[in-house]
Design a protein around this motif. Structure first.
Motif, PDB file in Angstrom:
ATOM      1  N   MET A   1      -5.363  16.056  -6.772  1.00  0.00           N
ATOM      2  CA  MET A   1      -3.957  14.939  -7.219  1.00  0.00           C
ATOM      3  C   MET A   1      -3.507  15.914  -8.420  1.00  0.00           C
ATOM      4  SD  MET A   1      -3.955  10.908  -7.485  1.00  0.00           S
ATOM      5  CE  MET A   1      -2.153  10.700  -8.674  1.00  0.00           C
ATOM      6  N   ALA A   2      -1.859  15.712  -8.772  1.00  0.00           N
ATOM      7  CA  ALA A   2      -1.132  16.518  -9.906  1.00  0.00           C
ATOM      8  C   ALA A   2      -1.838  14.803 -11.111  1.00  0.00           C
ATOM      9  CB  ALA A   2       0.145  16.004  -9.884  1.00  0.00           C
ATOM     10  N   THR A   3      -2.461  15.553 -12.023  1.00  0.00           N
ATOM     11  CA  THR A   3      -2.669  14.547 -13.063  1.00  0.00           C
ATOM     12  C   THR A   3      -2.678  15.510 -14.378  1.00  0.00           C
ATOM     13  OG1 THR A   3      -4.439  12.792 -13.980  1.00  0.00           O
ATOM     14  CG2 THR A   3      -4.916  14.847 -13.370  1.00  0.00           C
ATOM     15  N   HIS A   4      -2.626  15.018 -15.364  1.00  0.00           N
ATOM     16  CA  HIS A   4      -2.728  14.832 -16.679  1.00  0.00           C
ATOM     17  C   HIS A   4      -3.599  14.217 -17.985  1.00  0.00           C
ATOM     18  CE1 HIS A   4       1.173  12.388 -17.492  1.00  0.00           C
ATOM     19  NE2 HIS A   4       0.996  12.747 -16.048  1.00  0.00           N
ATOM     20  N   ALA A   5      -3.597  14.793 -19.335  1.00  0.00           N
ATOM     21  CA  ALA A   5      -4.764  14.112 -19.735  1.00  0.00           C
ATOM     22  C   ALA A   5      -3.852  12.837 -20.633  1.00  0.00           C
ATOM     23  CB  ALA A   5      -4.331  14.968 -21.458  1.00  0.00           C
ATOM     24  N   LEU A   6      -2.331  12.966 -20.600  1.00  0.00           N
ATOM     25  CA  LEU A   6      -1.969  11.551 -20.946  1.00  0.00           C
ATOM     26  C   LEU A   6      -2.552  10.304 -19.975  1.00  0.00           C
ATOM     27  CD1 LEU A   6      -0.516   9.519 -22.845  1.00  0.00           C
ATOM     28  CD2 LEU A   6       1.454  10.149 -21.630  1.00  0.00           C
ATOM     29  N   LEU A   7      -1.681  11.054 -18.589  1.00  0.00           N
ATOM     30  CA  LEU A   7      -2.049  10.093 -17.951  1.00  0.00           C
ATOM     31  C   LEU A   7      -3.426   9.320 -17.397  1.00  0.00           C
ATOM     32  CD1 LEU A   7      -1.037   8.410 -15.216  1.00  0.00           C
ATOM     33  CD2 LEU A   7      -1.829   9.902 -13.752  1.00  0.00           C
ATOM     34  N   LYS A   8      -4.589  10.100 -18.119  1.00  0.00           N
ATOM     35  CA  LYS A   8      -6.314   9.830 -18.154  1.00  0.00           C
ATOM     36  C   LYS A   8      -6.343   9.448 -19.080  1.00  0.00           C
ATOM     37  CE  LYS A   8      -7.707  14.262 -15.791  1.00  0.00           C
ATOM     38  NZ  LYS A   8      -8.095  15.248 -15.973  1.00  0.00           N
ATOM     39  N   THR A   9      -6.001   9.173 -19.771  1.00  0.00           N
ATOM     40  CA  THR A   9      -6.158   7.910 -21.306  1.00  0.00           C
ATOM     41  C   THR A   9      -5.595   7.347 -21.062  1.00  0.00           C
ATOM     42  OG1 THR A   9      -6.428  10.043 -22.319  1.00  0.00           O
ATOM     43  CG2 THR A   9      -6.506   8.614 -23.737  1.00  0.00           C
ATOM     44  N   LEU A  10      -4.420   6.870 -20.976  1.00  0.00           N
ATOM     45  CA  LEU A  10      -3.905   5.409 -20.737  1.00  0.00           C
ATOM     46  C   LEU A  10      -4.495   4.825 -19.498  1.00  0.00           C
ATOM     47  CD1 LEU A  10      -0.143   6.300 -20.302  1.00  0.00           C
ATOM     48  CD2 LEU A  10      -1.031   5.354 -22.516  1.00  0.00           C
ATOM     49  N   ARG A  11      -5.010   5.313 -18.658  1.00  0.00           N
ATOM     50  CA  ARG A  11      -5.845   5.084 -17.728  1.00  0.00           C
ATOM     51  C   ARG A  11      -7.164   4.385 -18.600  1.00  0.00           C
ATOM     52  NH1 ARG A  11      -3.702   8.171 -11.998  1.00  0.00           N
ATOM     53  NH2 ARG A  11      -1.800   6.421 -11.607  1.00  0.00           N
ATOM     54  N   SER A  12      -7.913   4.525 -19.170  1.00  0.00           N
ATOM     55  CA  SER A  12      -8.943   4.542 -19.898  1.00  0.00           C
ATOM     56  C   SER A  12      -8.720   3.124 -20.671  1.00  0.00           C
ATOM     57  CB  SER A  12      -9.868   6.006 -20.050  1.00  0.00           C
ATOM     58  OG  SER A  12      -9.091   6.093 -21.176  1.00  0.00           O
ATOM     59  N   ASN A  13      -7.927   3.453 -21.000  1.00  0.00           N
ATOM     60  CA  ASN A  13      -7.194   2.420 -21.920  1.00  0.00           C
ATOM     61  C   ASN A  13      -7.774   2.614 -23.375  1.00  0.00           C
ATOM     62  OD1 ASN A  13      -6.125   0.217 -20.203  1.00  0.00           O
ATOM     63  ND2 ASN A  13      -8.266  -0.378 -19.214  1.00  0.00           N
ATOM     64  N   LYS A  14      -7.749   3.215 -23.376  1.00  0.00           N
ATOM     65  CA  LYS A  14      -8.062   4.029 -24.798  1.00  0.00           C
ATOM     66  C   LYS A  14      -6.975   4.038 -25.297  1.00  0.00           C
ATOM     67  CE  LYS A  14     -12.965   6.093 -23.703  1.00  0.00           C
ATOM     68  NZ  LYS A  14     -13.787   7.591 -23.621  1.00  0.00           N
ATOM     69  N   PRO A  15      -6.755   4.127 -26.425  1.00  0.00           N
ATOM     70  CA  PRO A  15      -5.240   4.855 -27.720  1.00  0.00           C
ATOM     71  C   PRO A  15      -5.111   6.360 -27.377  1.00  0.00           C
ATOM     72  CG  PRO A  15      -6.535   3.478 -28.769  1.00  0.00           C
ATOM     73  CD  PRO A  15      -8.006   3.729 -28.113  1.00  0.00           C
ATOM     74  N   ALA A  16      -4.272   6.738 -26.757  1.00  0.00           N
ATOM     75  CA  ALA A  16      -3.325   7.831 -26.544  1.00  0.00           C
ATOM     76  C   ALA A  16      -2.251   8.652 -27.690  1.00  0.00           C
ATOM     77  CB  ALA A  16      -2.881   8.626 -25.770  1.00  0.00           C
ATOM     78  N   PHE A  17      -3.098   9.264 -28.772  1.00  0.00           N
ATOM     79  CA  PHE A  17      -2.818  10.184 -29.781  1.00  0.00           C
ATOM     80  C   PHE A  17      -1.996  11.185 -29.110  1.00  0.00           C
ATOM     81  CE2 PHE A  17      -6.442   7.586 -31.332  1.00  0.00           C
ATOM     82  CZ  PHE A  17      -5.872   6.726 -32.069  1.00  0.00           C
ATOM     83  N   GLY A  18      -0.414  11.452 -30.254  1.00  0.00           N
ATOM     84  CA  GLY A  18       0.553  12.308 -29.620  1.00  0.00           C
ATOM     85  C   GLY A  18       1.310  12.717 -30.983  1.00  0.00           C
ATOM     86  N   ALA A  19       1.601  14.280 -30.630  1.00  0.00           N
ATOM     87  CA  ALA A  19       2.506  14.860 -32.095  1.00  0.00           C
ATOM     88  C   ALA A  19       3.932  15.089 -31.207  1.00  0.00           C
ATOM     89  CB  ALA A  19       1.646  15.976 -32.353  1.00  0.00           C
ATOM     90  N   TRP A  20       4.497  15.025 -32.396  1.00  0.00           N
ATOM     91  CA  TRP A  20       6.468  15.186 -31.779  1.00  0.00           C
ATOM     92  C   TRP A  20       6.816  17.173 -32.255  1.00  0.00           C
ATOM     93  CZ3 TRP A  20       7.908  10.512 -30.475  1.00  0.00           C
ATOM     94  CH2 TRP A  20       9.699  10.724 -29.731  1.00  0.00           C
ATOM     95  N   ILE A  21       7.385  17.074 -31.938  1.00  0.00           N
ATOM     96  CA  ILE A  21       7.688  18.931 -31.890  1.00  0.00           C
ATOM     97  C   ILE A  21       9.206  18.716 -31.457  1.00  0.00           C
ATOM     98  CG2 ILE A  21       7.665  21.289 -30.646  1.00  0.00           C
ATOM     99  CD1 ILE A  21       5.467  20.847 -28.870  1.00  0.00           C
ATOM    100  N   THR A  22      10.113  19.433 -32.464  1.00  0.00           N
ATOM    101  CA  THR A  22      11.252  18.948 -33.139  1.00  0.00           C
ATOM    102  C   THR A  22      11.582  20.859 -33.391  1.00  0.00           C
ATOM    103  OG1 THR A  22      10.841  19.312 -35.977  1.00  0.00           O
ATOM    104  CG2 THR A  22      10.352  17.052 -34.656  1.00  0.00           C
ATOM    105  N   LEU A  23      10.350  21.726 -33.394  1.00  0.00           N
ATOM    106  CA  LEU A  23      11.081  22.839 -33.697  1.00  0.00           C
ATOM    107  C   LEU A  23      11.280  23.531 -32.452  1.00  0.00           C
ATOM    108  CD1 LEU A  23       9.031  23.845 -36.361  1.00  0.00           C
ATOM    109  CD2 LEU A  23      11.621  23.216 -36.752  1.00  0.00           C
ATOM    110  N   PRO A  24      11.514  24.596 -32.373  1.00  0.00           N
ATOM    111  CA  PRO A  24      11.788  25.304 -30.942  1.00  0.00           C
ATOM    112  C   PRO A  24      11.567  26.506 -30.967  1.00  0.00           C
ATOM    113  CG  PRO A  24      13.645  26.152 -32.350  1.00  0.00           C
ATOM    114  CD  PRO A  24      13.241  24.996 -33.429  1.00  0.00           C
TER     115      PRO A  24
END
Length: 267
Positions: A1-24
């Motif tokens: 199945m098509a899945t990914h890290a954020l989806l797995k983390t959200l489904r595990s009910n753990k905080p999903a930490f991320g970063a913002w990319i502003t530079l090209p």
């Protein structure tokens, strides 16, 4: 199945930490994505950042996903605000670029939220068109598998950052197909007549943030927020936020250089 890290983390009910990319650039995106094993997601900002929606976002997404199955999920924030009528084609470009989710700014009504869902899902639940020869390869699955699972794997994220959005937050959260409500504390503050956070929001804005958090949880949806530091992000995690932006590439670069130069100058 098509899945990914954020989806797995959200489904595990753990905080999903991320970063913002502003530079090209693909190299910048790849560097951010490799920065920490605790990164669940990164967002390529095509609204206020310097990456073009097409084909720049696709190049950055590909660079991130080429890191392998443990890569953070690459999301794309589209340029158009939710108050305009031109979001559909931008969602198409973002998702055809291989994004694991789309972030749509300035959503203020349930009607617009439903429109975003329709543009993000394949029939019969939506109206997204199928045809890119590249998307499924970026996900690492066959075209048939992507078409079969994308409606359950692609995350639809709408930003709550205006007075009208606060008024309508319960109705927006109730829209079927919306996965995450994302609080933008800077525009929310400005919209309500308060200065932007420095670094924390005004107490009156904080009350609105807690109201949005409560209404989103009541609806059984995930709640996200933009933060400017690890300490602030840790506090939001304790409050129950599911998806938290910890830092941005441009600010992290500036802070890192400043810290090292200060240490050197003191000698």
């Amino acid at each position: 199945m098509a899945t990914h890290a954020l989806l797995k983390t959200l489904r595990s009910n753990k905080p999903a930490f991320g970063a913002w990319i502003t530079l090209p650039g693909a190299f910048n995106a790849r560097t951010v994505a490799q920065a920490s094993p605790d990164l669940s997601w990164v967002v390529i900002d095509c609204e206020h950042g310097l990456t073009s929606l097409h084909p720049g976002a696709a190049e950055s997404v590909q660079a991130i996903e080429a890191l392998g199955p443990n890569a953070p999920s690459a999301l794309v924030r589209i340029p158009a605000t939710g108050t305009s009528t031109g979001t559909g084609w931008q969602i198409k470009h973002a998702l055809d670029a291989g994004a694991r989710g789309v972030i749509v700014p300035m959503i203020a009504s349930a009607a617009k939220a439903r429109e975003v869902v329709e543009d993000s899902r394949f029939p019969p639940v939506g109206r997204r068109g199928f045809g890119s020869p590249f998307t499924h390869g970026i996900w690492g699955v066959s075209a048939a598998e992507y078409l079969r699972t994308a409606n359950d794997s692609v995350l639809v994220i709408v930003q709550i950052e205006t007075q009208d959005a606060v008024v309508n937050v319960a109705e927006i959260a109730a829209v079927d197909g919306i996965d995450v409500l994302f609080i933008g504390p800077y525009d929310l503050s400005i919209s309500c007549g308060y200065p932007p956070p420095s670094p924390d929001p005004h107490p009156d804005v904080e009350k609105l943030i807690q109201h949005i958090l409560s209404e989103t949880k009541k609806a059984g949806k995930k709640i996200a927020i933009f933060c400017s530091s690890g300490a602030q992000a840790a506090q939001r995690a304790r409050q129950g936020f599911d998806m938290i932006s910890v830092t941005a590439d441009s600010s992290a670069i500036a802070e890192g250089i400043q810290r090292h130069i200060s240490a050197a100058a003191e000698q």
